[in-house]
Design an enzyme around this catalytic site. Structure first.
Site, PDB file in Angstrom:
ATOM      1  CB  SER A 133      -1.066  -0.095   0.981  1.00 15.77           C
ATOM      2  OG  SER A 133      -0.233   0.031   2.661  1.00 15.77           O
TER       3      SER A 133
ATOM      4  CE  LYS B 287      -2.883   2.610   4.359  1.00 16.69           C
ATOM      5  NZ  LYS B 287      -2.642   1.608   3.470  1.00 16.69           N
TER       6      LYS B 287
END
Length: 182
Positions: free
Chosen positions: A44, A87
């Protein structure tokens, strides 16, 4: 004489035990309040991070200022217990984030994202506009391929108290990717 030797040996053993216990307490305090390590699973955050990269997560800034736009954070997964996500912070409290035609807009301006692959298209999954409340952040994975990252597009803004650290250093693997994260 033998009694003195036993006393010296006991004292020496006691000093060793104290030193080991002190080292354990210091290690626990460092891991709890200063920094931790984390391990990347999945893609990701590609191309910034690769699967099996190992990172330091610094906790100190969280006590003073919180994460800043552009920093990479480790956070408790809002949609899964006992799981963490890594993230990038896109918006902080008071910001607006919009995704229009595959581009991310921060406070009405196209966000320059030199950390994603050139030509990447940022997909949306329902919502395309978010107002970030005070005490929250909006996060995205660097990999914008469809379905590649569970992030604020899925679960909305993230409360600051769910952030476990700010990652800024890769300590493994020992190759060209070793070192400070950009």
């Amino acid at each position: 004489m033998e009694e003195d030797n036993n006393k010296v040996a006991k004292n020496e053993a006691l000093e060793w035990i104290k030193s080991i216990l002190l080292a354990i307490v210091i290690a626990i305090l460092i891991k709890t309040f200063i920094f931790n390590t984390t391990y990347v699973l999945g893609n990701s955050m590609y191309p910034t991070l690769y699967e099996r990269d190992r990172l330091f997560a610094n906790k100190l800034p969280l006590y003073f200022s919180g994460p800043k736009r552009g920093e990479i954070v480790v956070l408790k997964a809002p949609d899964a217990s006992n799981k963490d996500y890594i993230k990038r912070v896109i918006g902080i409290g008071g910001d607006t984030v919009a995704i229009i035609d595959g581009k991310v807009y921060l406070n009405g301006n196209v966000l320059e994202e030199d950390y994603i692959e050139e030509g990447s298209y940022t997909h949306i999954y329902g919502e395309n506009y978010w107002e970030v409340p005070k005490g929250y952040v909006f996060v995205l994975g660097d990999n914008r391929d469809e379905g590649a990252s569970k992030d604020s597009r899925y679960f909305g803004c993230v409360p600051l108290d769910s952030i476990k650290g700010i990652t800024n250093f890769r300590y493994f693997p020992f190759n060209h990717r070793f070192g400070k994260l950009e």
